[in-house]
Design a protein around this motif. Structure first.
Motif, PDB file in Angstrom:
ATOM      1  N   ASP A  34       0.728  -1.234   0.085  1.00 26.00           N
ATOM      2  CA  ASP A  34       0.191  -0.139   0.099  1.00 26.00           C
ATOM      3  C   ASP A  34       0.914   1.343   0.049  1.00 26.00           C
ATOM      4  OD1 ASP A  34      -2.331  -1.407  -0.083  1.00 26.00           O
ATOM      5  OD2 ASP A  34      -2.701  -1.264   2.105  1.00 26.00           O
ATOM      6  N   ILE A  35       1.963   1.303   0.746  1.00 29.95           N
ATOM      7  CA  ILE A  35       2.913   2.499   0.941  1.00 29.95           C
ATOM      8  C   ILE A  35       3.442   2.511  -0.326  1.00 29.95           C
ATOM      9  CG2 ILE A  35       4.735   3.414   2.091  1.00 29.95           C
ATOM     10  CD1 ILE A  35       3.828   1.921   4.647  1.00 29.95           C
ATOM     11  N   MET A  36       3.986   1.617  -0.985  1.00 29.76           N
ATOM     12  CA  MET A  36       4.477   1.605  -2.277  1.00 29.76           C
ATOM     13  C   MET A  36       3.511   2.002  -3.595  1.00 29.76           C
ATOM     14  SD  MET A  36       6.932  -1.104  -4.155  1.00 29.76           S
ATOM     15  CE  MET A  36       5.999  -2.080  -5.449  1.00 29.76           C
ATOM     16  N   GLN A  37       2.180   1.628  -3.371  1.00 29.67           N
ATOM     17  CA  GLN A  37       1.371   2.326  -4.166  1.00 29.67           C
ATOM     18  C   GLN A  37       1.190   3.730  -4.047  1.00 29.67           C
ATOM     19  OE1 GLN A  37      -2.461   0.407  -4.347  1.00 29.67           O
ATOM     20  NE2 GLN A  37      -3.222   1.673  -5.820  1.00 29.67           N
ATOM     21  N   GLU A  38       1.189   4.183  -2.865  1.00 30.28           N
ATOM     22  CA  GLU A  38       0.987   5.649  -2.617  1.00 30.28           C
ATOM     23  C   GLU A  38       2.045   6.630  -2.791  1.00 30.28           C
ATOM     24  OE1 GLU A  38      -1.026   9.175  -1.050  1.00 30.28           O
ATOM     25  OE2 GLU A  38      -1.765   7.060  -1.622  1.00 30.28           O
ATOM     26  N   THR A  39       3.273   5.844  -2.634  1.00 26.38           N
ATOM     27  CA  THR A  39       4.434   6.423  -3.109  1.00 26.38           C
ATOM     28  C   THR A  39       4.680   6.935  -4.552  1.00 26.38           C
ATOM     29  OG1 THR A  39       6.146   5.311  -1.256  1.00 26.38           O
ATOM     30  CG2 THR A  39       7.149   6.171  -3.233  1.00 26.38           C
ATOM     31  N   PHE A  40       4.133   5.821  -5.289  1.00 28.09           N
ATOM     32  CA  PHE A  40       4.471   6.248  -6.839  1.00 28.09           C
ATOM     33  C   PHE A  40       3.306   7.197  -7.053  1.00 28.09           C
ATOM     34  CE2 PHE A  40       7.083   2.653  -6.944  1.00 28.09           C
ATOM     35  CZ  PHE A  40       7.998   3.127  -8.052  1.00 28.09           C
ATOM     36  N   TYR A  41       2.086   7.211  -6.408  1.00 31.25           N
ATOM     37  CA  TYR A  41       1.024   8.156  -6.741  1.00 31.25           C
ATOM     38  C   TYR A  41       1.522   9.572  -6.235  1.00 31.25           C
ATOM     39  CZ  TYR A  41      -3.015  11.220  -5.929  1.00 31.25           C
ATOM     40  OH  TYR A  41      -3.777  12.212  -5.870  1.00 31.25           O
ATOM     41  N   ARG A  42       2.190   9.627  -5.327  1.00 27.96           N
ATOM     42  CA  ARG A  42       2.699  10.702  -4.936  1.00 27.96           C
ATOM     43  C   ARG A  42       3.721  11.255  -5.844  1.00 27.96           C
ATOM     44  NH1 ARG A  42       2.913  11.316   1.748  1.00 27.96           N
ATOM     45  NH2 ARG A  42       0.568  10.675   2.121  1.00 27.96           N
ATOM     46  N   ALA A  43       4.871  10.522  -6.077  1.00 24.82           N
ATOM     47  CA  ALA A  43       5.617  10.812  -7.011  1.00 24.82           C
ATOM     48  C   ALA A  43       5.271  11.448  -8.137  1.00 24.82           C
ATOM     49  CB  ALA A  43       6.838   9.419  -7.414  1.00 24.82           C
ATOM     50  N   TYR A  44       4.311  10.761  -8.962  1.00 32.34           N
ATOM     51  CA  TYR A  44       3.569  11.472 -10.034  1.00 32.34           C
ATOM     52  C   TYR A  44       2.891  12.915  -9.548  1.00 32.34           C
ATOM     53  CZ  TYR A  44       0.485  12.045 -13.898  1.00 32.34           C
ATOM     54  OH  TYR A  44      -0.296  12.519 -15.040  1.00 32.34           O
ATOM     55  N   PHE A  45       2.391  12.583  -8.471  1.00 34.03           N
ATOM     56  CA  PHE A  45       1.429  14.191  -8.039  1.00 34.03           C
ATOM     57  C   PHE A  45       2.684  15.252  -7.820  1.00 34.03           C
ATOM     58  CE2 PHE A  45      -0.716  16.519  -4.978  1.00 34.03           C
ATOM     59  CZ  PHE A  45      -1.980  16.883  -5.809  1.00 34.03           C
ATOM     60  N   PHE A  60      12.977   7.266  -2.643  1.00 32.57           N
ATOM     61  CA  PHE A  60      13.084   6.783  -1.455  1.00 32.57           C
ATOM     62  C   PHE A  60      12.663   7.862  -0.503  1.00 32.57           C
ATOM     63  CE2 PHE A  60      14.614   3.359  -3.509  1.00 32.57           C
ATOM     64  CZ  PHE A  60      14.767   2.248  -2.668  1.00 32.57           C
ATOM     65  N   LYS A  61      12.998   8.931  -0.500  1.00 31.70           N
ATOM     66  CA  LYS A  61      12.647  10.199   0.109  1.00 31.70           C
ATOM     67  C   LYS A  61      11.165  10.332   0.274  1.00 31.70           C
ATOM     68  CE  LYS A  61      14.900  13.765  -0.467  1.00 31.70           C
ATOM     69  NZ  LYS A  61      15.297  15.038  -1.036  1.00 31.70           N
ATOM     70  N   VAL A  62      10.511  10.227  -0.879  1.00 35.88           N
ATOM     71  CA  VAL A  62       9.018  10.254  -1.190  1.00 35.88           C
ATOM     72  C   VAL A  62       8.444   8.979  -0.152  1.00 35.88           C
ATOM     73  CG1 VAL A  62       7.048   9.853  -2.647  1.00 35.88           C
ATOM     74  CG2 VAL A  62       9.086  11.635  -3.150  1.00 35.88           C
ATOM     75  N   ALA A  63       9.132   7.916  -0.369  1.00 34.30           N
ATOM     76  CA  ALA A  63       8.733   6.626   0.222  1.00 34.30           C
ATOM     77  C   ALA A  63       8.546   6.717   1.615  1.00 34.30           C
ATOM     78  CB  ALA A  63       9.444   5.512  -0.045  1.00 34.30           C
ATOM     79  N   TYR A  64       9.796   7.262   2.248  1.00 33.19           N
ATOM     80  CA  TYR A  64       9.808   7.303   3.864  1.00 33.19           C
ATOM     81  C   TYR A  64       8.880   8.460   4.278  1.00 33.19           C
ATOM     82  CZ  TYR A  64      11.808   8.803   8.099  1.00 33.19           C
ATOM     83  OH  TYR A  64      11.884   9.166   9.511  1.00 33.19           O
ATOM     84  N   HIS A  65       8.522   9.567   3.485  1.00 32.51           N
ATOM     85  CA  HIS A  65       7.716  10.528   4.040  1.00 32.51           C
ATOM     86  C   HIS A  65       6.302   9.981   3.991  1.00 32.51           C
ATOM     87  CE1 HIS A  65      10.407  14.056   4.662  1.00 32.51           C
ATOM     88  NE2 HIS A  65      10.809  13.635   3.689  1.00 32.51           N
ATOM     89  N   THR A  66       5.930   8.983   2.794  1.00 27.97           N
ATOM     90  CA  THR A  66       4.761   8.380   3.072  1.00 27.97           C
ATOM     91  C   THR A  66       4.525   7.349   3.928  1.00 27.97           C
ATOM     92  OG1 THR A  66       4.766   8.594   0.412  1.00 27.97           O
ATOM     93  CG2 THR A  66       3.159   6.954   1.443  1.00 27.97           C
ATOM     94  N   PHE A  67       5.585   6.598   4.389  1.00 26.49           N
ATOM     95  CA  PHE A  67       5.695   5.797   5.448  1.00 26.49           C
ATOM     96  C   PHE A  67       5.322   6.450   6.672  1.00 26.49           C
ATOM     97  CE2 PHE A  67       8.111   4.011   9.017  1.00 26.49           C
ATOM     98  CZ  PHE A  67       7.433   2.795   9.156  1.00 26.49           C
ATOM     99  N   ILE A  68       5.902   7.535   6.815  1.00 23.85           N
ATOM    100  CA  ILE A  68       5.676   8.771   8.131  1.00 23.85           C
ATOM    101  C   ILE A  68       4.309   8.823   8.350  1.00 23.85           C
ATOM    102  CG2 ILE A  68       6.240  10.659   9.446  1.00 23.85           C
ATOM    103  CD1 ILE A  68       8.422   8.379   9.524  1.00 23.85           C
ATOM    104  N   ASP A  69       3.689   9.467   7.163  1.00 26.12           N
ATOM    105  CA  ASP A  69       2.340   9.947   6.988  1.00 26.12           C
ATOM    106  C   ASP A  69       1.461   8.752   7.541  1.00 26.12           C
ATOM    107  OD1 ASP A  69       3.279  12.475   6.484  1.00 26.12           O
ATOM    108  OD2 ASP A  69       2.525  12.257   4.465  1.00 26.12           O
TER     109      ASP A  69
END
Length: 69
Positions: A34-45, A60-69
Motif C-alpha cells: 500500500d505504501i509503495m502504491q501511494e509512493t508512486f502516486y505521490r511521485a507522479y503528483f 526513497f525520500k518520497v517513500a519515507y515521508h509516505t511511510f511516516i504519514d
C-alpha cells in the motif's frame, strides 16, 4: 521526474528495492504494498518538487515521508 525515463520505467527499475525498503520499515506485506502504491502516486503528483536530483534517492525520500504519514 527523470527526463530520460517514464514513470513505468522508473517503477520497473526501482520497485523491488523500494518494496524491500518499505517492508524493512513496516514488517507487513500488505502495508508495504500500500505504501509503495501511494509512493508512486505521490511521485507522479509531486513532479514539480523534483529538481533533477538522482531519481532513486528522491523516490526513497518520497517513500519515507509516505511511510511516516
Amino acid at each position: 521526474m527523470d527526463k530520460k525515463h517514464s514513470l513505468e520505467e522508473i517503477y520497473i527499475l526501482y520497485a523491488d528495492d523500494l518494496y524491500q525498503y518499505l517492508f524493512s520499515m513496516c514488517k507487513n506485506i500488505n502495508l508495504a504494498e500500500d505504501i509503495m502504491q501511494e509512493t508512486f502516486y505521490r511521485a507522479y503528483f509531486f513532479l514539480d518538487s523534483y529538481k533533477d536530483e538522482a531519481i532513486k534517492p528522491w523516490l526513497f525520500k518520497v517513500a519515507y515521508h509516505t511511510f511516516i504519514d
